[in-house]
Design a protein around this motif. Structure first.
Motif, short mmCIF file in Angstrom:
data_model
loop_
_atom_site.label_atom_id
_atom_site.label_comp_id
_atom_site.label_asym_id
_atom_site.label_seq_id
_atom_site.Cartn_x
_atom_site.Cartn_y
_atom_site.Cartn_z
N ASN A 96 0.81 -1.22 0.00
CA ASN A 96 0.00 0.00 0.00
C ASN A 96 0.84 1.28 0.00
O ASN A 96 0.29 2.38 0.08
CB ASN A 96 -0.92 0.01 1.23
N ALA A 97 2.17 1.13 -0.07
CA ALA A 97 3.04 2.29 0.00
C ALA A 97 3.04 3.04 -1.33
O ALA A 97 3.07 2.45 -2.41
CB ALA A 97 4.45 1.85 0.35
N ASN A 98 3.01 4.37 -1.26
CA ASN A 98 3.11 5.24 -2.42
C ASN A 98 4.49 5.86 -2.47
O ASN A 98 4.98 6.42 -1.49
CB ASN A 98 2.07 6.35 -2.35
N SER A 99 5.12 5.75 -3.63
CA SER A 99 6.47 6.25 -3.80
C SER A 99 6.52 7.77 -3.65
O SER A 99 5.65 8.49 -4.13
CB SER A 99 7.00 5.87 -5.19
N GLY A 100 7.55 8.24 -2.90
CA GLY A 100 7.72 9.68 -2.73
C GLY A 100 6.80 10.29 -1.70
O GLY A 100 6.69 11.52 -1.63
N GLU A 101 6.14 9.47 -0.88
CA GLU A 101 5.19 10.00 0.12
C GLU A 101 5.46 9.39 1.49
O GLU A 101 6.23 8.45 1.64
CB GLU A 101 3.75 9.67 -0.31
N ASP A 102 4.77 9.95 2.50
CA ASP A 102 4.76 9.38 3.84
C ASP A 102 3.66 8.33 3.91
O ASP A 102 2.51 8.62 3.58
CB ASP A 102 4.50 10.46 4.90
N ASN A 103 4.01 7.13 4.34
CA ASN A 103 3.07 6.01 4.34
C ASN A 103 2.91 5.45 5.74
O ASN A 103 3.85 5.43 6.54
CB ASN A 103 3.56 4.91 3.40
N PRO A 104 1.71 4.98 6.09
CA PRO A 104 1.49 4.40 7.42
C PRO A 104 2.01 2.97 7.50
O PRO A 104 2.13 2.26 6.50
CB PRO A 104 -0.04 4.44 7.55
N ILE A 105 2.29 2.56 8.75
CA ILE A 105 2.63 1.17 9.02
C ILE A 105 1.32 0.42 9.24
O ILE A 105 0.47 0.86 10.01
CB ILE A 105 3.52 1.05 10.27
N ILE A 106 1.17 -0.69 8.57
CA ILE A 106 -0.03 -1.50 8.76
C ILE A 106 0.18 -2.39 9.99
O ILE A 106 1.10 -3.19 10.05
CB ILE A 106 -0.34 -2.36 7.52
N VAL A 107 -0.70 -2.19 10.98
CA VAL A 107 -0.56 -2.87 12.28
C VAL A 107 -1.85 -3.63 12.58
O VAL A 107 -2.94 -3.20 12.21
CB VAL A 107 -0.30 -1.84 13.40
N SER A 108 -1.69 -4.74 13.26
CA SER A 108 -2.87 -5.47 13.75
C SER A 108 -2.70 -5.75 15.24
O SER A 108 -1.60 -6.07 15.70
CB SER A 108 -3.07 -6.79 12.99
N VAL A 109 -3.79 -5.57 16.00
CA VAL A 109 -3.79 -5.81 17.44
C VAL A 109 -4.70 -6.99 17.73
O VAL A 109 -5.84 -7.04 17.25
CB VAL A 109 -4.28 -4.56 18.21
N SER A 110 -4.20 -7.93 18.49
CA SER A 110 -4.97 -9.12 18.83
C SER A 110 -6.17 -8.74 19.68
O SER A 110 -6.02 -8.20 20.79
CB SER A 110 -4.08 -10.12 19.58
N ARG A 111 -7.37 -9.01 19.18
CA ARG A 111 -8.59 -8.72 19.94
C ARG A 111 -8.67 -9.57 21.20
O ARG A 111 -9.08 -9.08 22.26
CB ARG A 111 -9.82 -8.97 19.08
N GLU A 112 -8.30 -10.80 21.09
CA GLU A 112 -8.38 -11.70 22.23
C GLU A 112 -7.40 -11.28 23.32
O GLU A 112 -7.71 -11.28 24.51
CB GLU A 112 -8.10 -13.15 21.79
N GLY A 113 -6.19 -10.92 22.88
CA GLY A 113 -5.19 -10.47 23.84
C GLY A 113 -5.60 -9.17 24.52
O GLY A 113 -5.39 -8.99 25.73
N LEU A 114 -6.20 -8.24 23.76
CA LEU A 114 -6.66 -6.97 24.33
C LEU A 114 -7.81 -7.20 25.29
O LEU A 114 -7.87 -6.57 26.36
CB LEU A 114 -7.09 -6.03 23.20
N LYS A 115 -8.71 -8.11 24.96
CA LYS A 115 -9.84 -8.43 25.84
C LYS A 115 -9.35 -8.96 27.19
O LYS A 115 -9.84 -8.57 28.25
CB LYS A 115 -10.75 -9.45 25.16
N THR A 116 -8.37 -9.85 27.14
CA THR A 116 -7.80 -10.41 28.37
C THR A 116 -7.15 -9.33 29.21
O THR A 116 -7.33 -9.28 30.44
CB THR A 116 -6.77 -11.51 28.04
N LEU A 117 -6.41 -8.44 28.55
CA LEU A 117 -5.73 -7.37 29.26
C LEU A 117 -6.73 -6.44 29.96
O LEU A 117 -6.56 -6.10 31.13
CB LEU A 117 -4.86 -6.57 28.28
N LEU A 118 -7.77 -6.03 29.24
CA LEU A 118 -8.75 -5.10 29.80
C LEU A 118 -9.54 -5.73 30.94
O LEU A 118 -9.89 -5.06 31.92
CB LEU A 118 -9.70 -4.61 28.71
N SER A 119 -9.84 -7.02 30.82
CA SER A 119 -10.58 -7.68 31.90
C SER A 119 -9.73 -7.81 33.16
O SER A 119 -10.25 -7.81 34.27
CB SER A 119 -11.04 -9.06 31.44
N GLN A 120 -8.40 -7.90 32.99
CA GLN A 120 -7.51 -7.98 34.15
C GLN A 120 -7.29 -6.62 34.79
O GLN A 120 -7.30 -6.48 36.01
CB GLN A 120 -6.16 -8.57 33.72
#
Length: 448
Positions: A96-120
């Motif tokens: 998804n990177a465009n040449s000559g531009e600033d591009n975002p890093i594609i990141v994914s966050v584990s929903r299951e891991g986040l759910k466990t963290l928030l419940s704790q």
């Protein structure tokens, strides 16, 4: 007929342009290098072909993973997101990177891991599945820049999912209120404190919609609000107390307002969410509460210690007081020192205790005015003769004062008049200070 031909031709051109763009992009990703000023997050992949850029980006993101610092903030608590719940997608990022531009890093966050963290970390805050998805998507968006550390406010994404609760409350019993105080309570009711907003009590109470209020009425309402604010994590910017103990307000919980001296009560909402003040007068009491998203901690202010200081009795003498009478010109009042602390607890378990204030009200001394005493002149003469005839006199002067009801004579002898100060059996002392009464004539005596 011609219009249709033109339309078909334009459509064909658009299709050809799109196909060419896709082909160029495909060709670029396969072999061509990225142009100057091509960035993925903070990482420069300029003048690198796709394979080289992938290798460089893999190294950079591996280092970023090792120093990942994501702080999740909910109201008054902050905790870290474990790095293992975050994954960087290098292939998708480059695709998804465009040449000559600033591009975002594609990141994914584990929903299951986040759910466990928030419940704790937030066991008392119920967060629905769709809210967890919103928080995860928010974290992914924040991490696109690759800048560390990142602070992510959970309430930015779940504010609508968490119901408001009463976080602070106070009540003051009062038989009746003035019309101006009634307007002030009405102005305070439904008042919203926005995120990071500072609030001034004097600014509200001196507004045109409230009308003139006495300092005592302002202090009463301000102290009621201060008691509720102490049950939150709000930051106190300014708070003052009176010079003497109020007969109506508990020492330690006063927030005095003085319009002449400019003494105000101010505080700031440090949270990312708004809070609403509810105020009303009913059933012989002022009821006040603060409502908003619940806190992680429970804040409970208490009086840890109270000390009292007895007032002294200052005795003064005046020719205008009849024999056998004592005039009390000022009643005494006990001094008080009150120490306020606040405990932070979770589910009844105290986590921290903090000092809030140590308020000191000096005692007000009792002042009594006694009649001037007639001194036996024969005793004085006898004392003078002994001093004159005593060959071992050390040369020091001895003075005695005779009280008189003649103002003219009193004026000349006032500097030598007697006064006593006593405090629960304390010693008496002679003091030569002159004090004048309301008529302008001197009254002998002073206190210490």
């Amino acid at each position: 007929m011609n219009k249709n031909i033109v339309t078909i031709s334009v459509s064909s051109i658009i299709v050809l342009v799109l196909m060419s763009s896709v082909a160029l992009a495909s060709e670029f990703r396969i072999g061509n290098q990225f142009a100057d000023n091509t960035y993925v997050g903070p990482f420069n992949i300029s003048n690198n072909k796709t394979k080289q850029a992938k290798a460089k980006l893999a190294s950079d993101l591996s280092e970023l993973q090792n120093k990942l610092e994501v702080n999740l903030i909910y109201q008054d608590i902050q905790f870290s997101l474990p790095p293992e719940t975050v994954a960087f997608d290098i292939d998708m990022t480059l695709a998804n990177a465009n040449s000559g531009e600033d591009n975002p890093i594609i990141v994914s966050v584990s929903r299951e891991g986040l759910k466990t963290l928030l419940s704790q970390e937030l066991p008392r805050i119920l967060i629905a599945k769709n809210a967890i998805d919103s928080v995860a998507a928010g974290i992914e968006k924040e991490l696109q820049t690759g800048i560390m550390p990142q602070n992510v406010n959970i309430t930015d994404y779940v504010a609508n999912e968490i119901p408001n609760k009463v976080v602070g409350t106070s009540e003051f019993t009062i038989d009746g209120i003035s019309p101006a105080l009634s307007k002030a309570i009405h102005a305070l009711d439904k008042l919203t404190i926005e995120p990071f907003e500072s609030f001034s009590m004097m600014e509200l109470l001196t507004s045109t919609e409230v009308g003139p209020l006495s300092d005592e009425e302002m202090t009463l309402l301000s102290s009621t609000l201060y008691t509720a604010v102490l049950q939150t994590n709000f930051q106190i910017n300014e708070r003052n107390i009176s010079t003497v103990v109020s007969p109506n307000i508990q020492p330690g919980f006063e927030a005095a307002i003085n319009q002449t001296l400019g003494l105000d009560f101010k505080f700031t909402n440090p949270n990312k969410t708004e809070f609403t003040i509810q105020a009303a007068w009913s059933a012989g009491a002022i009821h006040l509460s603060i409502e908003g998203k619940p806190f992680y901690y429970t804040y409970e202010p208490t009086i840890a210690n109270t000390e009292t200081y007895k007032p002294r009795t200052v005795v003064q003498y005046s020719a205008f007081v009849d024999d056998g009478q004592v005039v009390v010109s000022q009643g005494g009042k006990v001094g008080v020192e009150a120490t306020v602390i606040r405990t932070l607890s979770v589910d009844g378990n105290i986590v921290e205790t903090e000092d809030i204030s140590k308020d000191f009200y000096a005692p007000v001394h009792r002042i009594e005015i006694h009649p001037l005493l007639e001194v036996d002149t024969s005793v004085t003469d006898s004392a003078d003769n002994k001093e004159t005839n005593n060959p071992q006199n050390d040369g020091t002067d001895s003075k005695t004062t005779t009280g008189t009801s003649n103002p003219e004579e009193m004026d000349s002898n006032a500097s030598d008049s007697n006064a006593t100060v006593s405090e629960s059996g304390g010693e008496e002392s002679n003091v030569g200070e002159v004090i004048y009464d309301k008529s302008g004539l001197p009254i002998s005596g002073s206190g210490k």
